[in-house]
Scaffold this motif. Structure first.
Motif, short mmCIF file in Angstrom:
data_model
loop_
_atom_site.label_atom_id
_atom_site.label_comp_id
_atom_site.label_asym_id
_atom_site.label_seq_id
_atom_site.Cartn_x
_atom_site.Cartn_y
_atom_site.Cartn_z
N LEU A 250 3.48 16.86 -14.72
CA LEU A 250 2.74 16.64 -13.48
C LEU A 250 3.43 17.22 -12.25
CD1 LEU A 250 1.66 12.93 -14.08
CD2 LEU A 250 0.19 14.96 -14.18
N VAL A 251 4.74 17.11 -12.18
CA VAL A 251 5.48 17.52 -10.98
C VAL A 251 6.46 18.66 -11.27
CG1 VAL A 251 6.94 16.72 -9.08
CG2 VAL A 251 5.35 15.12 -10.17
N GLY A 252 7.18 18.53 -12.38
CA GLY A 252 8.20 19.52 -12.74
C GLY A 252 9.59 18.93 -12.59
N THR A 253 10.32 18.79 -13.69
CA THR A 253 11.66 18.20 -13.60
C THR A 253 12.60 19.08 -12.79
OG1 THR A 253 12.16 19.19 -15.76
CG2 THR A 253 11.52 16.87 -15.74
N GLU A 254 12.29 20.36 -12.66
CA GLU A 254 13.15 21.24 -11.87
C GLU A 254 13.14 20.87 -10.39
OE1 GLU A 254 9.07 22.92 -11.58
OE2 GLU A 254 10.30 22.14 -13.22
N ARG A 255 12.16 20.07 -9.96
CA ARG A 255 12.12 19.64 -8.56
C ARG A 255 13.04 18.45 -8.27
NH1 ARG A 255 8.52 21.71 -4.97
NH2 ARG A 255 6.78 22.95 -5.78
N THR B 279 0.83 -1.21 0.00
CA THR B 279 0.00 0.00 0.00
C THR B 279 0.87 1.27 0.00
OG1 THR B 279 -0.17 0.09 2.43
CG2 THR B 279 -1.83 -1.22 1.25
N SER B 280 2.11 1.13 -0.45
CA SER B 280 3.02 2.28 -0.47
C SER B 280 2.51 3.37 -1.39
CB SER B 280 4.41 1.84 -0.94
OG SER B 280 5.01 0.98 0.00
N LEU B 281 2.61 4.60 -0.91
CA LEU B 281 2.23 5.77 -1.68
C LEU B 281 3.44 6.31 -2.44
CD1 LEU B 281 0.25 7.43 1.23
CD2 LEU B 281 -0.79 6.49 -0.85
N GLY B 282 3.17 7.08 -3.48
CA GLY B 282 4.25 7.76 -4.19
C GLY B 282 4.73 7.04 -5.43
N ALA B 283 4.04 6.00 -5.86
CA ALA B 283 4.44 5.31 -7.09
C ALA B 283 4.01 6.10 -8.32
CB ALA B 283 3.85 3.90 -7.13
N ALA B 284 2.83 6.67 -8.27
CA ALA B 284 2.32 7.47 -9.39
C ALA B 284 2.81 8.91 -9.25
CB ALA B 284 0.79 7.44 -9.40
N PHE B 285 3.23 9.49 -10.35
CA PHE B 285 3.70 10.88 -10.32
C PHE B 285 2.60 11.81 -9.82
CE2 PHE B 285 6.73 9.86 -14.11
CZ PHE B 285 7.56 9.15 -13.26
N GLU B 286 1.34 11.46 -10.11
CA GLU B 286 0.23 12.28 -9.64
C GLU B 286 0.21 12.37 -8.11
OE1 GLU B 286 -1.07 10.66 -13.65
OE2 GLU B 286 0.01 9.90 -11.90
N GLU B 287 0.62 11.30 -7.45
CA GLU B 287 0.61 11.30 -5.98
C GLU B 287 1.70 12.21 -5.43
OE1 GLU B 287 0.71 7.23 -4.59
OE2 GLU B 287 -0.86 6.64 -5.99
N LEU B 288 2.85 12.23 -6.08
CA LEU B 288 3.91 13.16 -5.66
C LEU B 288 3.44 14.60 -5.83
CD1 LEU B 288 6.98 11.43 -7.38
CD2 LEU B 288 6.21 11.16 -5.01
N ALA B 289 2.81 14.86 -6.97
CA ALA B 289 2.30 16.21 -7.24
C ALA B 289 1.26 16.63 -6.21
CB ALA B 289 1.71 16.27 -8.65
N GLU B 290 0.40 15.68 -5.82
CA GLU B 290 -0.65 15.99 -4.86
C GLU B 290 -0.07 16.30 -3.49
OE1 GLU B 290 -4.66 16.42 -3.35
OE2 GLU B 290 -3.56 16.79 -5.21
N LEU B 291 0.95 15.58 -3.08
CA LEU B 291 1.59 15.86 -1.80
C LEU B 291 2.16 17.28 -1.77
CD1 LEU B 291 3.61 12.72 -0.61
CD2 LEU B 291 1.70 13.86 0.53
N ILE B 292 2.82 17.64 -2.84
CA ILE B 292 3.41 18.99 -2.92
C ILE B 292 2.30 20.04 -2.90
CG2 ILE B 292 4.71 20.55 -4.41
CD1 ILE B 292 6.32 18.04 -5.30
N ARG B 293 1.19 19.76 -3.58
CA ARG B 293 0.06 20.69 -3.60
C ARG B 293 -0.57 20.84 -2.22
NH1 ARG B 293 -5.18 21.17 -3.53
NH2 ARG B 293 -5.51 18.95 -3.11
N LEU B 294 -0.65 19.74 -1.48
CA LEU B 294 -1.29 19.75 -0.16
C LEU B 294 -0.46 20.48 0.90
CD1 LEU B 294 -2.66 16.09 -0.01
CD2 LEU B 294 -4.03 18.19 -0.12
#
Length: 299
Positions: free
Chosen positions: A211-216, A158-173
């Motif tokens: 989705l996230v930004g390669t600059e990150r 049940t690990s989180l962070g596999a999908a790039f969308e999930e990384l983006a959502e964490l940063i947004r939150l």
């Protein structure tokens, strides 16, 4: 044993042991010809960590100042789970992570890598919301000099962070967070992102950028995958010996966007560090600095 000469471009190295004292890691990395390294600041499989003696911190800082090591990252404990539905475990995780950040501050390590955590059956949305809450708490307690690098995962269990969308959502939150990304090649491949060819790699990075930004991306973990594409199983292999293969790593090493982004190997060193030496030599060959348009890191 032949020791590599450090390159002039990408900071490149391995995860090294701190056995015998954290300062010993510097000598181990330098002996391999590394210009970057990653360490645990304490035992990664225990909740309780001994306080770093002042003498050990001073020795580490002195050793690093005299070494060719340009970049150091730390990785947090494997026990930490910011997404845990158990409030007590989450509190222990936050306390342990803040202690990790304080050890980094004392050592002058500016980047701490963390996995988002596992939602334990509550679902992705609930898990991400809990991670975000945990990170907000951390940011009120932790030293601002240390940056948090969120690592993408293979999505095992049940690990989180596999999908790039999930990384983006964490940063947004958590907009108040100064987050970077640690991009693990094995994890991305196991999560279903095919970086095994030049075209595949470019498409994956285009998706990540959108989705996230390669600059990150502040750090790469260069690991091949023992398991097939989309397996969601986290099993590292030596670069070029797994399912990703040489072509994917060649594309990454020659990507001008990431020339100055540190890159760390997380596979075993083998007898006398031979596997590390071979992998570092291969990566330097794949990098081909003469084709980088004269770009170099640093002054």
């Amino acid at each position: 044993m032949t020791v590599m000469t450090p390159g002039a471009a990408t900071p490149l190295g391995v995860h090294v042991s701190i056995a015998g004292g954290v300062d010993k890691a510097i000598a181990r990395a330098a002996h391999l010809g590394c210009t970057a390294m990653q360490i645990f600041t304490a035992n990664a499989s225990r909740w309780q960590a001994k306080e770093l003696p002042g003498e050990s911190v001073e020795k580490y800082r002195a050793a690093r100042a005299e070494s060719p090591i340009e970049y150091v990252a730390a990785h947090d404990s494997y026990l930490i789970n910011f997404a845990s539905p158990d409030p007590l475990l989450r509190q222990k995780s936050i306390a342990a992570f803040c202690a990790e950040m304080e050890r980094c501050r004392r050592l002058g390590i500016t980047d701490l890598v963390m996995h988002p955590g596992a939602h334990m059956g509550r679902g992705v949305d609930a898990g991400l919301a809990t991670v975000a809450e945990s990170l907000r708490t951390v940011l009120t307690q932790a030293p601002p000099a240390v940056r948090i690098l969120i690592e993408n995962t293979a999505g095992q269990g049940t690990s989180l962070g596999a999908a790039f969308e999930e990384l983006a959502e964490l940063i947004r939150l958590v907009p108040e967070g100064r987050f970077g990304i640690c991009f693990d090649t094995c994890h991305a491949f196991a999560a279903g992102y095919d970086i095994s060819s030049y075209n595949g790699y470019m498409q994956v990075m285009e998706t990540f950028d959108r989705l996230v930004g390669t600059e990150r991306i502040a750090l790469f973990h260069l690991n091949d995958s023992k398991k097939a594409l989309g397996s969601r199983v986290d099993r590292h292999d030596h670069v070029g010996r797994g399912h990703i293969g040489v072509a994917g790593f060649r594309a990454l090493m020659r990507d001008r966007r990431f020339l100055c982004v540190p890159k760390i190997i997380e596979t075993p060193g083998g007898r006398d560090g031979r596997d590390h030496l071979d992998t570092l030599a291969l990566l330097r060959t794949l990098e081909k600095p003469e084709e980088s348009g004269g770009l170099r890191c640093g002054p």
